[in-house]
Design a protein around this motif. Structure first.
Motif, PDB file in Angstrom:
ATOM      1  N   GLY A  46       3.369 -39.966 -23.409  1.00  0.00           N
ATOM      2  CA  GLY A  46       2.945 -38.595 -23.864  1.00  0.00           C
ATOM      3  C   GLY A  46       2.019 -38.495 -25.040  1.00  0.00           C
ATOM      4  O   GLY A  46       2.128 -37.440 -25.828  1.00  0.00           O
ATOM      5  N   MET A  47       1.252 -39.604 -25.264  1.00  0.00           N
ATOM      6  CA  MET A  47       0.363 -39.416 -26.456  1.00  0.00           C
ATOM      7  C   MET A  47      -0.953 -38.702 -25.849  1.00  0.00           C
ATOM      8  O   MET A  47      -1.588 -39.176 -25.085  1.00  0.00           O
ATOM      9  CB  MET A  47       0.006 -40.817 -26.989  1.00  0.00           C
ATOM     10  CG  MET A  47       1.197 -41.390 -27.735  1.00  0.00           C
ATOM     11  SD  MET A  47       0.849 -43.037 -28.513  1.00  0.00           S
ATOM     12  CE  MET A  47       0.377 -44.145 -26.947  1.00  0.00           C
ATOM     13  N   VAL A  78       5.988 -27.736 -26.145  1.00  0.00           N
ATOM     14  CA  VAL A  78       6.620 -28.999 -26.907  1.00  0.00           C
ATOM     15  C   VAL A  78       5.592 -29.746 -27.250  1.00  0.00           C
ATOM     16  O   VAL A  78       5.715 -31.007 -27.895  1.00  0.00           O
ATOM     17  CB  VAL A  78       7.488 -29.732 -25.501  1.00  0.00           C
ATOM     18  CG1 VAL A  78       8.798 -28.759 -25.514  1.00  0.00           C
ATOM     19  CG2 VAL A  78       6.865 -30.205 -24.596  1.00  0.00           C
ATOM     20  N   ALA A  79       4.302 -29.514 -27.077  1.00  0.00           N
ATOM     21  CA  ALA A  79       3.143 -30.373 -27.670  1.00  0.00           C
ATOM     22  C   ALA A  79       3.376 -30.239 -28.864  1.00  0.00           C
ATOM     23  O   ALA A  79       3.131 -29.047 -29.453  1.00  0.00           O
ATOM     24  CB  ALA A  79       1.957 -30.059 -26.839  1.00  0.00           C
ATOM     25  N   LEU A  80       3.179 -31.392 -29.678  1.00  0.00           N
ATOM     26  CA  LEU A  80       2.967 -31.104 -31.062  1.00  0.00           C
ATOM     27  C   LEU A  80       1.708 -32.047 -31.694  1.00  0.00           C
ATOM     28  O   LEU A  80       1.622 -33.130 -31.463  1.00  0.00           O
ATOM     29  CB  LEU A  80       4.277 -31.926 -31.834  1.00  0.00           C
ATOM     30  CG  LEU A  80       5.559 -31.528 -31.328  1.00  0.00           C
ATOM     31  CD1 LEU A  80       6.836 -32.553 -31.889  1.00  0.00           C
ATOM     32  CD2 LEU A  80       5.753 -30.171 -31.797  1.00  0.00           C
ATOM     33  N   PHE A 131      -5.303 -40.329 -37.316  1.00  0.00           N
ATOM     34  CA  PHE A 131      -6.035 -39.438 -36.615  1.00  0.00           C
ATOM     35  C   PHE A 131      -5.315 -38.144 -36.590  1.00  0.00           C
ATOM     36  O   PHE A 131      -4.611 -37.769 -35.753  1.00  0.00           O
ATOM     37  CB  PHE A 131      -6.242 -39.972 -35.217  1.00  0.00           C
ATOM     38  CG  PHE A 131      -6.863 -41.392 -34.837  1.00  0.00           C
ATOM     39  CD1 PHE A 131      -8.125 -41.391 -34.446  1.00  0.00           C
ATOM     40  CD2 PHE A 131      -6.459 -42.434 -35.450  1.00  0.00           C
ATOM     41  CE1 PHE A 131      -8.777 -42.346 -34.648  1.00  0.00           C
ATOM     42  CE2 PHE A 131      -6.614 -43.676 -35.546  1.00  0.00           C
ATOM     43  CZ  PHE A 131      -8.271 -43.726 -35.104  1.00  0.00           C
ATOM     44  N   PRO A 132      -5.835 -37.293 -37.517  1.00  0.00           N
ATOM     45  CA  PRO A 132      -5.118 -36.095 -37.799  1.00  0.00           C
ATOM     46  C   PRO A 132      -4.980 -34.919 -36.368  1.00  0.00           C
ATOM     47  O   PRO A 132      -4.485 -34.188 -36.339  1.00  0.00           O
ATOM     48  CB  PRO A 132      -5.796 -35.302 -38.962  1.00  0.00           C
ATOM     49  CG  PRO A 132      -7.242 -36.076 -39.017  1.00  0.00           C
ATOM     50  CD  PRO A 132      -6.947 -37.251 -38.235  1.00  0.00           C
ATOM     51  N   GLN A 133      -6.142 -35.076 -35.595  1.00  0.00           N
ATOM     52  CA  GLN A 133      -6.315 -33.998 -34.850  1.00  0.00           C
ATOM     53  C   GLN A 133      -5.541 -34.568 -33.289  1.00  0.00           C
ATOM     54  O   GLN A 133      -5.492 -33.354 -32.340  1.00  0.00           O
ATOM     55  CB  GLN A 133      -7.856 -33.692 -34.244  1.00  0.00           C
ATOM     56  CG  GLN A 133      -8.641 -33.259 -35.406  1.00  0.00           C
ATOM     57  CD  GLN A 133     -10.196 -33.161 -34.947  1.00  0.00           C
ATOM     58  OE1 GLN A 133     -10.348 -32.439 -34.339  1.00  0.00           O
ATOM     59  NE2 GLN A 133     -11.025 -34.185 -35.453  1.00  0.00           N
ATOM     60  N   GLU A 134      -4.961 -35.411 -33.261  1.00  0.00           N
ATOM     61  CA  GLU A 134      -4.205 -35.936 -32.062  1.00  0.00           C
ATOM     62  C   GLU A 134      -2.906 -35.484 -31.919  1.00  0.00           C
ATOM     63  O   GLU A 134      -2.279 -34.698 -32.994  1.00  0.00           O
ATOM     64  CB  GLU A 134      -4.217 -37.468 -32.011  1.00  0.00           C
ATOM     65  CG  GLU A 134      -5.544 -37.975 -31.782  1.00  0.00           C
ATOM     66  CD  GLU A 134      -5.987 -39.373 -31.561  1.00  0.00           C
ATOM     67  OE1 GLU A 134      -6.756 -39.968 -30.837  1.00  0.00           O
ATOM     68  OE2 GLU A 134      -4.829 -40.237 -32.051  1.00  0.00           O
ATOM     69  N   ALA A 135      -2.379 -35.353 -30.682  1.00  0.00           N
ATOM     70  CA  ALA A 135      -0.995 -34.620 -30.475  1.00  0.00           C
ATOM     71  C   ALA A 135      -0.102 -35.608 -29.629  1.00  0.00           C
ATOM     72  O   ALA A 135      -0.568 -36.611 -29.064  1.00  0.00           O
ATOM     73  CB  ALA A 135      -1.211 -33.468 -29.845  1.00  0.00           C
ATOM     74  N   LEU A 205      10.289 -40.299 -37.794  1.00  0.00           N
ATOM     75  CA  LEU A 205       9.106 -40.631 -37.656  1.00  0.00           C
ATOM     76  C   LEU A 205       8.562 -39.357 -37.159  1.00  0.00           C
ATOM     77  O   LEU A 205       9.011 -38.728 -36.262  1.00  0.00           O
ATOM     78  CB  LEU A 205       8.246 -41.763 -36.809  1.00  0.00           C
ATOM     79  CG  LEU A 205       8.625 -42.972 -37.235  1.00  0.00           C
ATOM     80  CD1 LEU A 205       8.141 -44.039 -36.189  1.00  0.00           C
ATOM     81  CD2 LEU A 205       7.932 -43.496 -38.501  1.00  0.00           C
ATOM     82  N   SER A 206       7.353 -38.700 -37.711  1.00  0.00           N
ATOM     83  CA  SER A 206       6.876 -37.214 -37.231  1.00  0.00           C
ATOM     84  C   SER A 206       5.914 -37.326 -36.271  1.00  0.00           C
ATOM     85  O   SER A 206       5.629 -36.309 -35.717  1.00  0.00           O
ATOM     86  CB  SER A 206       6.280 -36.622 -38.538  1.00  0.00           C
ATOM     87  OG  SER A 206       7.424 -36.555 -39.427  1.00  0.00           O
ATOM     88  N   ARG A 207       5.333 -38.533 -36.003  1.00  0.00           N
ATOM     89  CA  ARG A 207       4.061 -38.649 -35.112  1.00  0.00           C
ATOM     90  C   ARG A 207       4.027 -39.962 -34.659  1.00  0.00           C
ATOM     91  O   ARG A 207       4.716 -40.919 -35.088  1.00  0.00           O
ATOM     92  CB  ARG A 207       2.743 -38.466 -35.905  1.00  0.00           C
ATOM     93  CG  ARG A 207       2.868 -39.451 -37.230  1.00  0.00           C
ATOM     94  CD  ARG A 207       1.542 -39.033 -38.024  1.00  0.00           C
ATOM     95  NE  ARG A 207       1.514 -37.605 -38.622  1.00  0.00           N
ATOM     96  CZ  ARG A 207       2.263 -37.014 -39.454  1.00  0.00           C
ATOM     97  NH1 ARG A 207       3.151 -37.684 -40.178  1.00  0.00           N
ATOM     98  NH2 ARG A 207       2.428 -35.782 -39.907  1.00  0.00           N
TER      99      ARG A 207
END
Length: 343
Positions: A46-47, A78-80, A131-135, A205-207
């Motif tokens: 789900g990355m 639910v996408a973060l 990579f700040p723009q990824e989800a 972990l947040s990401r």
């Protein structure tokens, strides 16, 4: 009204059904399983990480994956969009540099900045790529959300536990069966992937975190409520279901390297599935008369499914060429050759 049969209710099939329904078609989805997303989608990480994928994938994957970022953050609550982290153990620091040379849209973090983003990693790594723009998302929740959206649409019918139709009564059949379509799609092979889900309250972990390695790269995806998905191997065989001891050791060893508290985590789930792939590991839209096969998503199911769904609508309803419909701004490339199979 154009009548469309979608065969398969994994992420590719559900995205295709939604795209055709929004284009005004009458859509019926046929799935042999008892519910949606019970195949490869059930085991996915789900990355939504297109720029990270540039480390080993063709540029077109990055382009189509950027499209997926907007799609999932718009369609699925639910996408973060919290970004991705890439780490390397001290002995493999050169791998972090190699990863950086092959990718873009990242920030280099020192130990202090890494600790600010992920306090539980404080003191464990001297540097990282961010990579700040990824989800990321929980694939099971995302599939359920798409299915619920489709069920609420008047021009869509979902049929679970149902055999696929023979095409009679439909203007188009959109085949999204993945590896199960191997007898109908030339050149399709299976690539096995194994995963674990761990439970622990000792790590937060947040990401997603990717651990680089020249042979065994691993990622850890937080799923919330103390659960972490650890994946995934890539093995050139077509044996589904069985997780090997070697894979278990590799995945657990990488998790332990990220944080030693994972050593005491509970293994709450294991799984292994077979991903569909062509020789170039890139997706194709293959036309056979009035049937379109959306296949070859490899390990990029959630990343590429939205683009394949869009492309299928363009081919079926707008007359686009299936051989070039996925090229876009990536330019001419061998990657999206799509053999046309005559009916």
């Amino acid at each position: 009204m154009t009548r469309v049969a979608v065969v398969g209710a994994g992420v590719a099939g559900l995205c295709a059904a939604l795209a055709f329904a929004r284009a005004g078609a009458q859509v019926e989805v046929f799935e042999r399983a008892a519910g949606p997303g019970l195949g490869c989608s059930f085991l996915a990480g789900g990355m939504i990480a297109p720029w990270c994928e540039a480390e080993s994938a063709e540029p077109v994957v990055v382009e189509l994956g950027v499209e997926a970022l907007d799609y999932w953050t718009r369609e699925v609550p639910v996408a973060l969009r919290r970004g991705s982290l890439v780490l390397a153990p001290a002995r493999e620091r050169g791998e972090l540099g190699r990863f950086a040379r092959r990718t873009r849209e990242f920030e280099r973090l020192d130990a202090r900045r890494l600790a600010e983003l992920e306090p539980d990693l404080s003191g464990r790594f001297d540097e990282a790529l961010f990579f700040p723009q990824e989800a990321h998302l929980d694939p099971r929740e995302a599939v359920a959300a798409l299915a619920a959206r489709l069920e609420a649409m008047e021009n869509v019918a979902l049929r679970f536990g149902a055999e696929p139709p023979d095409g009679a009564g439909f203007d188009w059949t959109i085949d999204c069966r993945g590896f199960f379509a191997r007898e109908d799609v030339a050149g399709l092979r299976g690539v096995k992937g194994e995963m674990l889900v761990l439970f622990t309250r000792e790590v937060s972990l947040s990401r997603p975190v990717r651990m680089t390695h020249p042979r065994h790269p691993v990622y850890i995806v937080p799923r919330g409520d103390g659960r972490f998905m650890i994946g995934a191997t890539m093995i050139e065989n077509e044996e589904a279901g069985r997780v090997t001891a070697r894979a278990m050791m590799e995945l657990l060893g990488a998790a332990y390297t990220v944080h030693p508290a994972f050593a005491e985590a509970e293994v709450v789930e294991t799984g292994a599935g077979v991903r569909p792939a062509f020789s170039d590991n890139l997706p194709r839209v293959v036309r056979d008369g009035r049937a379109l096969f959306l296949n070859g998503l490899y390990r990029h199911g959630f990343l590429l499914a939205p683009a394949l769904a869009r492309a299928a609508v363009e081919v079926a309803l707008e007359g686009a060429d299936p051989r070039t419909v996925l090229l876009g701004a990536a330019g001419e490339t061998h990657a999206h050759r799509s053999e046309r199979q005559d009916a």
